[in-house]
Design an enzyme around this catalytic site. Structure first.
Site, PDB file in Angstrom:
ATOM      1  N   HIS A   1       0.815  -1.218   0.000  1.00  0.00           N
ATOM      2  CA  HIS A   1       0.000   0.000   0.000  1.00  0.00           C
ATOM      3  C   HIS A   1       0.851   1.271   0.000  1.00  0.00           C
ATOM      4  CE1 HIS A   1      -4.178  -1.679   1.204  1.00  0.00           C
ATOM      5  NE2 HIS A   1      -3.491  -2.553   0.476  1.00  0.00           N
TER       6      HIS A   1
ATOM      7  N   SER B   1      -0.487  -1.293  -5.997  1.00  0.00           N
ATOM      8  CA  SER B   1      -0.294  -2.526  -6.756  1.00  0.00           C
ATOM      9  C   SER B   1       0.331  -2.230  -8.113  1.00  0.00           C
ATOM     10  CB  SER B   1      -1.632  -3.233  -6.961  1.00  0.00           C
ATOM     11  OG  SER B   1      -2.212  -3.608  -5.731  1.00  0.00           O
TER      12      SER B   1
ATOM     13  N   LYS C   1     -14.670  -9.094  -7.565  1.00  0.00           N
ATOM     14  CA  LYS C   1     -13.787  -9.924  -8.392  1.00  0.00           C
ATOM     15  C   LYS C   1     -13.074 -10.977  -7.535  1.00  0.00           C
ATOM     16  CE  LYS C   1     -10.993  -9.083 -12.498  1.00  0.00           C
ATOM     17  NZ  LYS C   1     -10.419  -8.042 -13.350  1.00  0.00           N
ATOM     18  N   ASP C   2     -12.623 -10.580  -6.339  1.00  0.00           N
ATOM     19  CA  ASP C   2     -11.969 -11.519  -5.433  1.00  0.00           C
ATOM     20  C   ASP C   2     -12.947 -12.576  -4.939  1.00  0.00           C
ATOM     21  OD1 ASP C   2      -9.556 -10.304  -5.717  1.00  0.00           O
ATOM     22  OD2 ASP C   2      -9.579  -9.254  -3.794  1.00  0.00           O
TER      23      ASP C   2
ATOM     24  N   GLU D   1       6.637 -33.723   0.074  1.00  0.00           N
ATOM     25  CA  GLU D   1       5.379 -33.344  -0.558  1.00  0.00           C
ATOM     26  C   GLU D   1       5.655 -32.680  -1.908  1.00  0.00           C
ATOM     27  OE1 GLU D   1       1.735 -33.508   1.755  1.00  0.00           O
ATOM     28  OE2 GLU D   1       3.038 -34.969   0.783  1.00  0.00           O
TER      29      GLU D   1
END
Length: 424
Positions: A220, A224, A248-249, A292
């Protein structure tokens, strides 16, 4: 005593209690500034969903981990049975464990996509170098947390995985064996090792939360990045984060939850190793010890170094290469010498970039298979290319590539306005 005056602007809470709290502790005002009205580039695509998804999965992992810790017993004689009790006797214990177990895989998948998105769009470049480095720190903490968590069920692969991976530190000259003894809490993997790993596995997620907080602050500070890789030049280039990007998220979250639910309810053991359903037995070594899936590329690099270099043994070179493959990411902001961020305007890098995810997938395949024949050859080539990509190709491409002209602004590109800026 006279109460402080309050402005009547849209951002002022209408509730008197909230106003009273917010004046003394500006929680609502901070949320409004950093999440609701936060100015966000208007052209973010769905690849930008993965940052918020990673945060949501982190919360899911911590919540499910706290519930599992209520029933898990970190004792070498009781750990395996306590996991079986969680699965069979605790109400919805099977669900919580499968959420936690498969959540780890989803967490790494999301973070890896997030990382490769950053590499493609140049999100590590000025002034976001520290933002990128904090992201790499988060990934390193995730790897440590996941490895320790993999040991806790105390199955065959847990025990032997802990033995093999911790033994790697013995390759460090002089202090290696002391480090291994410290990690084990003795002279072999046993009850003290399990207690150490359980304590750290419980602690490290909260350290990750703290680093995520720093990551968000750094994000911030300068805002972005965006698919064009150019800075915001005015209000025409931005829209409020809410409701545009929250919607959108939420769509991205819905798609993720569908895939995650399918994995948890229909294929919960798909990503796990069958040997880990067998109690740990120090007297019986599994035929093929593998970590893994999300750690397989690093394991492949470690295993692909089969030669001594002067007086340096192959084991030490492999350990340095495996850890170096992660630490190399810290240097990416300086290894990429191009003045242009986004690969959209870099014709050569745009093509070369895709060789890196292909190479990482190849390393994962190498790590999952026994080191014989073609696997060894692919491991050598893929390991060489991984370091060649970052240390040679990125600096050279940045020097000699001729980028395409950049748009005048984000808004101009979105609206189709003609014109361009200089690329340097």
């Amino acid at each position: 005593m006279v109460a402080p005056p309050h402005s009547a602007d849209a951002g002022t809470p209408s509730n008197r209690l909230i106003r009273w709290i917010d004046y003394r502790l500006p929680f609502v005002d901070t949320l409004d500034h950093h999440f609701t009205n936060y100015p966000t580039p208007i052209n973010l695509n769905y690849w930008w969903n993965f940052g918020s998804l990673a945060g949501i999965v982190l919360v899911i992992m911590i919540a499910s981990g706290v519930f599992l810790a209520m029933y898990y017993v970190p004792n070498a004689d009781l750990a395996f049975d306590s996991v079986q009790r969680i699965m069979r006797d605790v109400n919805y214990g099977w669900l919580i464990r499968y959420i936690h177990m498969n959540g780890a895989s989803m967490f790494f998948l999301i973070v890896y996509i997030h990382l490769f998105r950053g590499l493609y769009y140049g999100s590590y470049k000025y002034p976001r170098e520290l933002l990128w480095m904090l992201g790499v720190v988060i990934m390193v903490l995730m790897i440590a947390t996941a490895f320790m968590g993999y040991v806790l069920p105390w199955g065959q692969m847990s025990y032997w995985g802990a033995t093999v991976i911790t033994n790697l530190f013995s390759a460090i000259p002089g202090i290696g064996h002391s480090i291994v003894t410290l990690l084990w809490g003795g002279y072999s993997v046993g009850n003290p090792t399990l207690n150490r790993f359980f304590s750290l596995h419980y602690l490290l997620p909260f350290v990750i939360v703290a680093v995520v907080g720093l990551h968000l602050i750094a994000l911030h500070q300068h805002g972005s990045n965006n698919p064009l890789g150019i800075d915001k030049r005015g209000p025409q280039d931005t829209i409020p984060f809410h409701p545009y990007y929250t919607i959108k998220d939420l769509f991205g979250l819905s798609v993720f939850l569908l895939l995650f639910a399918f994995l948890v309810f229909y294929a919960p053991e798909f990503l796990s190793n069958a040997d880990n359903a067998i109690p740990a037995n120090p007297m019986m070594t599994p035929a093929h010890i593998v970590p893994e899936w999300y750690l397989l590329p690093y394991y492949a690099i470690l295993r692909s170094v089969t030669f001594n270099l002067l007086f340096i043994p192959a084991k030490l070179i492999g350990v340095v290469a495996a850890f170096g493959s992660i630490l190399l990411l810290f240097l990416v902001p300086w290894l990429d010498t191009s003045p242009v961020r986004s690969a959209r305007f870099r014709p050569v890098y745009r093509v070369i970039y895709w060789l890196l995810p292909i190479d990482v997938i190849a390393l994962g395949w190498v790590g999952a298979n026994e080191p014989t024949g073609l696997v060894v050859t692919v491991g050598h080539v893929a390991t060489f290319y991984y370091f060649f990509h970052f240390l040679i190709l990125m600096p050279l491409i940045g020097k000699f590539e001729r980028p395409r002209p950049l748009p005048l602004s984000i808004g101009a590109a979105v609206l189709g306005t003609t014109g361009s800026t200089e690329t340097h």
